[in-house]
Design an enzyme around this catalytic site. Structure first.
Site, PDB file in Angstrom:
ATOM      1  N   LYS A 172      23.766  -2.520  80.485  1.00  0.00           N
ATOM      2  CA  LYS A 172      23.916  -1.677  78.178  1.00  0.00           C
ATOM      3  C   LYS A 172      23.762  -2.544  77.326  1.00  0.00           C
ATOM      4  O   LYS A 172      24.186  -4.166  78.197  1.00  0.00           O
ATOM      5  CB  LYS A 172      25.644  -1.761  78.462  1.00  0.00           C
ATOM      6  CG  LYS A 172      26.496  -0.756  77.655  1.00  0.00           C
ATOM      7  CD  LYS A 172      27.879  -0.621  77.213  1.00  0.00           C
ATOM      8  CE  LYS A 172      27.904  -2.325  76.685  1.00  0.00           C
ATOM      9  NZ  LYS A 172      27.271  -1.724  74.944  1.00  0.00           N
ATOM     10  N   GLU A 248      29.529 -15.200  82.427  1.00  0.00           N
ATOM     11  CA  GLU A 248      29.484 -15.800  81.572  1.00  0.00           C
ATOM     12  C   GLU A 248      29.750 -15.347  80.404  1.00  0.00           C
ATOM     13  O   GLU A 248      29.635 -14.498  79.593  1.00  0.00           O
ATOM     14  CB  GLU A 248      27.383 -15.575  81.332  1.00  0.00           C
ATOM     15  CG  GLU A 248      26.605 -15.815  83.066  1.00  0.00           C
ATOM     16  CD  GLU A 248      26.481 -16.920  83.258  1.00  0.00           C
ATOM     17  OE1 GLU A 248      27.267 -17.780  82.027  1.00  0.00           O
ATOM     18  OE2 GLU A 248      26.135 -17.453  84.420  1.00  0.00           O
ATOM     19  N   CYS A 282      26.530 -19.629  72.898  1.00  0.00           N
ATOM     20  CA  CYS A 282      27.499 -19.788  73.552  1.00  0.00           C
ATOM     21  C   CYS A 282      27.809 -20.943  74.171  1.00  0.00           C
ATOM     22  O   CYS A 282      28.951 -22.194  74.199  1.00  0.00           O
ATOM     23  CB  CYS A 282      27.669 -19.088  74.674  1.00  0.00           C
ATOM     24  SG  CYS A 282      26.009 -19.259  76.009  1.00  0.00           S
ATOM     25  N   GLU A 379      36.246 -20.087  69.180  1.00  0.00           N
ATOM     26  CA  GLU A 379      34.912 -21.155  69.571  1.00  0.00           C
ATOM     27  C   GLU A 379      34.638 -20.398  68.145  1.00  0.00           C
ATOM     28  O   GLU A 379      34.536 -19.001  67.628  1.00  0.00           O
ATOM     29  CB  GLU A 379      34.303 -19.695  70.540  1.00  0.00           C
ATOM     30  CG  GLU A 379      32.484 -19.707  70.673  1.00  0.00           C
ATOM     31  CD  GLU A 379      32.597 -18.632  71.613  1.00  0.00           C
ATOM     32  OE1 GLU A 379      32.967 -17.727  71.935  1.00  0.00           O
ATOM     33  OE2 GLU A 379      31.406 -18.651  72.422  1.00  0.00           O
TER      34      GLU A 379
HETATM   35  P1  NAD Z   1      31.661  -9.302  73.438  1.00  0.00           P
HETATM   36  O1  NAD Z   1      32.292  -9.946  74.285  1.00  0.00           O
HETATM   37  O2  NAD Z   1      31.576  -8.608  72.232  1.00  0.00           O
HETATM   38  O3  NAD Z   1      30.231  -8.010  73.831  1.00  0.00           O
HETATM   39  C1  NAD Z   1      29.833  -7.922  75.078  1.00  0.00           C
HETATM   40  C2  NAD Z   1      28.826  -7.036  75.900  1.00  0.00           C
HETATM   41  O4  NAD Z   1      29.947  -6.200  75.783  1.00  0.00           O
HETATM   42  C3  NAD Z   1      28.357  -5.962  74.462  1.00  0.00           C
HETATM   43  O5  NAD Z   1      27.590  -5.224  75.315  1.00  0.00           O
HETATM   44  C4  NAD Z   1      30.045  -4.936  73.833  1.00  0.00           C
HETATM   45  O6  NAD Z   1      29.112  -4.247  73.990  1.00  0.00           O
HETATM   46  C5  NAD Z   1      30.266  -4.697  75.274  1.00  0.00           C
HETATM   47  N1  NAD Z   1      32.298  -4.730  75.225  1.00  0.00           N
HETATM   48  C6  NAD Z   1      32.556  -4.669  74.846  1.00  0.00           C
HETATM   49  N2  NAD Z   1      33.618  -4.178  74.393  1.00  0.00           N
HETATM   50  C7  NAD Z   1      33.415  -3.490  76.158  1.00  0.00           C
HETATM   51  C8  NAD Z   1      34.118  -3.040  76.690  1.00  0.00           C
HETATM   52  N3  NAD Z   1      35.582  -2.196  77.318  1.00  0.00           N
HETATM   53  N4  NAD Z   1      33.678  -2.538  78.393  1.00  0.00           N
HETATM   54  C9  NAD Z   1      32.091  -1.961  79.013  1.00  0.00           C
HETATM   55  N5  NAD Z   1      31.978  -3.061  77.458  1.00  0.00           N
HETATM   56  C10 NAD Z   1      32.286  -3.524  76.645  1.00  0.00           C
HETATM   57  O7  NAD Z   1      30.588 -10.483  72.879  1.00  0.00           O
HETATM   58  P2  NAD Z   1      29.009 -10.881  71.844  1.00  0.00           P
HETATM   59  O8  NAD Z   1      29.858 -10.233  70.551  1.00  0.00           O
HETATM   60  O9  NAD Z   1      28.392  -9.963  71.926  1.00  0.00           O
HETATM   61  O10 NAD Z   1      28.343 -12.316  72.133  1.00  0.00           O
HETATM   62  C11 NAD Z   1      29.518 -12.986  71.374  1.00  0.00           C
HETATM   63  C12 NAD Z   1      29.784 -13.874  73.095  1.00  0.00           C
HETATM   64  O11 NAD Z   1      29.389 -14.082  74.016  1.00  0.00           O
HETATM   65  C13 NAD Z   1      30.486 -15.625  72.752  1.00  0.00           C
HETATM   66  O12 NAD Z   1      31.570 -15.265  73.042  1.00  0.00           O
HETATM   67  C14 NAD Z   1      30.154 -15.880  73.852  1.00  0.00           C
HETATM   68  O13 NAD Z   1      30.068 -17.203  73.509  1.00  0.00           O
HETATM   69  C15 NAD Z   1      29.591 -15.212  74.290  1.00  0.00           C
HETATM   70  N6  NAD Z   1      28.399 -15.630  75.257  1.00  0.00           N
HETATM   71  C16 NAD Z   1      28.387 -16.444  76.830  1.00  0.00           C
HETATM   72  C17 NAD Z   1      27.291 -16.888  77.238  1.00  0.00           C
HETATM   73  C18 NAD Z   1      27.396 -17.558  78.528  1.00  0.00           C
HETATM   74  O14 NAD Z   1      26.049 -17.876  79.059  1.00  0.00           O
HETATM   75  N7  NAD Z   1      28.709 -17.924  78.532  1.00  0.00           N
HETATM   76  C19 NAD Z   1      25.701 -16.399  76.676  1.00  0.00           C
HETATM   77  C20 NAD Z   1      25.695 -15.875  75.392  1.00  0.00           C
HETATM   78  C21 NAD Z   1      27.493 -15.478  74.746  1.00  0.00           C
END
Ligand code: NAD
Length: 475
Positions: A172, A248, A282, A379
């Site tokens: 997804k 992650e 991140c 963050e």
């Molecule tokens: P997010 O958590 O808002 O969304 C991530 C994914 O989850 C998206 O595909 C979103 O559509 C999906 N999602 C949201 N709610 C959901 C639900 N209830 N059920 C299923 N899927 C759902 O994050 P974002 O804004 O896309 O990315 C930024 C965040 O990601 C930051 O906090 C960043 O630190 C983190 N990040 C972490 C890493 C790592 O490797 N640790 C790498 C990249 C980004």
């Protein structure tokens, strides 16, 4: 441009007639409308993955390895095209987007090499009664949910090891950046990945999509990259079926500079750790802790470097900082900056949003920030560097660890022994010593505390997508 969804090797329109609009964050214009999936599409994708996985698991590791190596080459051969898609839907400068493709592709080359090294163990039981055989079969079908900040790499970092180990997946992608995900999947099939192993189903309704995908009996694992907040929700859902998880999650990296640090290196490292990929990373340096003796010099030099950045659409020549992903990101970044300024911080450079069209924020350095300010706790995910002075090593380590997040951290000192011992005391999964970048497919990427569970990359990364089976044998 591929705008349909991929299920079982077929490109489909999806059951939700309301397509997903994809925006160019540099001007707010719609660049594509992508097929949207329903929970029923998620179920169909798991069905397809389940079927494909059975024969893939029985395929010789050498054959899997060669397919993965083709994927590496194919993605690299399409660097310009993929980088163009990333810049169009995410906004990052072209050079960063090309860098992302090199990184994203490398997971396939690395895991092509790992596919033939999923070693087991045989040893005598201490009692002498039998032999202990341990091997690592694939987990089966893996549900992958990915973020928008690395539209290609956050997918390949999961797909490559999953395929190498003999699994199938359904992905997804985020609604902000589905175009890169769809094109990557198309290229993987062109490179020889059998139909049904990689399914991509974008959706408007993440929650019900995820429920359907995870309640399917064939699903055995969830691999998520995104915020800690969403990670927590998905973990609760996974508990219902006791699914294996890889998480992650978010970061709040400390960037510590001691008086004896090489100042050129520290400023260069800070620019890398803060600003690459338009600061939406991140592992981005979130809190700059600088020892009192060099805090003013560091702040001034960092402000000069940040002020010299060219902000604009990522596809324009010379741009080094692109737009943020959307209007909400600008609100969140500006809220933290204004909160810090109201609490007594000073803007050495920047400190405000830039008028549209598009979602731009001025590269900002804040001096005189205190640990009480919300900007030191949240963050930021934007081009803002808050500088906090320190004068005592134990205190700065306490401050660095004063967060529930523990993904990345950075230490700069001319005394490597000191930098190493400080690094060892920081509760973070990754430590950069006199370096502002550390992501490497050959190294274990991941966080401690609420930054995640498990690791991606390195030799151990592939085992996240494997089971462990023990066989007691007599002969
Ligand atoms: P997010 O958590 O808002 O969304 C991530 C994914 O989850 C998206 O595909 C979103 O559509 C999906 N999602 C949201 N709610 C959901 C639900 N209830 N059920 C299923 N899927 C759902 O994050 P974002 O804004 O896309 O990315 C930024 C965040 O990601 C930051 O906090 C960043 O630190 C983190 N990040 C972490 C890493 C790592 O490797 N640790 C790498 C990249 C980004």
């Amino acid at each position: 441009m591929q705008t349909q969804m991929l299920i079982g090797g077929k490109w489909l329109d999806g059951s939700d007639s309301n397509r997903i609009e994809v925006f160019n964050p540099a001007n707010g214009e719609v660049i594509a409308e992508v097929a949207a999936g329903t929970p029923a599409d998620a179920t169909a994708a798991v069905d397809a993955a389940d079927l494909a996985q059975r024969s893939w698991a029985a395929t010789a590791p050498r054959v899997r390895s060669e397919v993965l190596r083709n994927c590496w080459q194919t993605l690299l051969d399409h660097t310009d095209e993929l980088a163009g898609l990333i810049t169009a839907e995410h906004g990052k400068p072209t050079a960063d987007a090309k860098g992302e493709i090199a990184y994203a592709a490398e997971f396939f080359r690395w895991n092509a090499e790992e596919a033939v090294r999923i070693d087991g163990v045989i040893k005598p039981a201490p009692s002498g009664a039998h032999k202990i055989l341990i091997h690592h079969p694939p987990v089966g079908v893996v549900v992958m949910v990915t973020p928008w900040n690395f539209p290609a790499a956050m997918i390949t970092r999961k797909v490559a090891p999953a395929l190498a180990a003999g699994n199938a997946c359904i992905i997804k992608p985020p609604k902000e950046t589905p175009l890169t995900a769809l094109r990557v999947a198309e290229l993987l099939e062109e490179a020889g990945v059998p139909a049904g192993l990689v399914n991509v189903v974008p959706t408007h309704s993440s929650g019900s999509w995820f429920e359907a995908a995870t309640e399917h009996r064939a699903t055995r694992m969830v691999s998520f990259t995104g915020s800690t907040e969403v990670g927590r929700i998905l973990l609760k859902r996974c508990a219902d079926r006791v699914l294996k998880t890889g998480m992650e999650l978010g970061g709040n990296a400390p960037f510590i500079v001691f008086n004896d640090a090489d100042m050129d290196l520290a400023v260069e490292g800070a620019m890398t750790a803060k600003m690459r990929h338009s600061a939406e990373v991140c592992t981005a340096a979130n809190r700059m802790f600088v020892e009192a003796g060099v805090a003013d010099e560091f702040t001034e030099r960092l402000a000069a470097a940040m002020g010299a950045m060219k902000v604009g659409p990522g596809n324009e020549e010379g741009v080094t900082c692109g737009p943020m992903i959307n209007a909400a990101a600008i609100e969140s970044i500006d809220g933290l900056v204004q909160g810090a300024l109201a609490a007594g911080a000073t803007a050495a450079v920047g400190g405000a949003r830039i008028d549209g069209p598009g979602f731009f924020y001025a590269p900002t350095v804040l001096g005189d920030v205190t640990m009480e300010s919300p900007i030191a706790k949240e963050e930021i995910f934007g081009p803002v560097a808050p500088v906090i002075k320190f004068s005592d090593t134990d205190t700065v380590i306490d401050w660095a660890n004063d967060t529930e997040l523990g993904l990345a951290s950075y230490v700069f000192s001319g005394d490597v022994a000191r930098a190493m011992s400080v690094g060892e005391r920081i509760h973070a999964g990754m430590v950069g010593i006199n370096r502002g970048a550390m992501s490497d497919p050959a190294a274990p990427f991941g966080g401690m505390k609420q930054s995640g569970l498990g690791r991606e990359g390195a030799h151990e990364g592939i085992f996240e997508f494997c089971e462990t089976q023990y066989i007691a044998a007599n002969w």
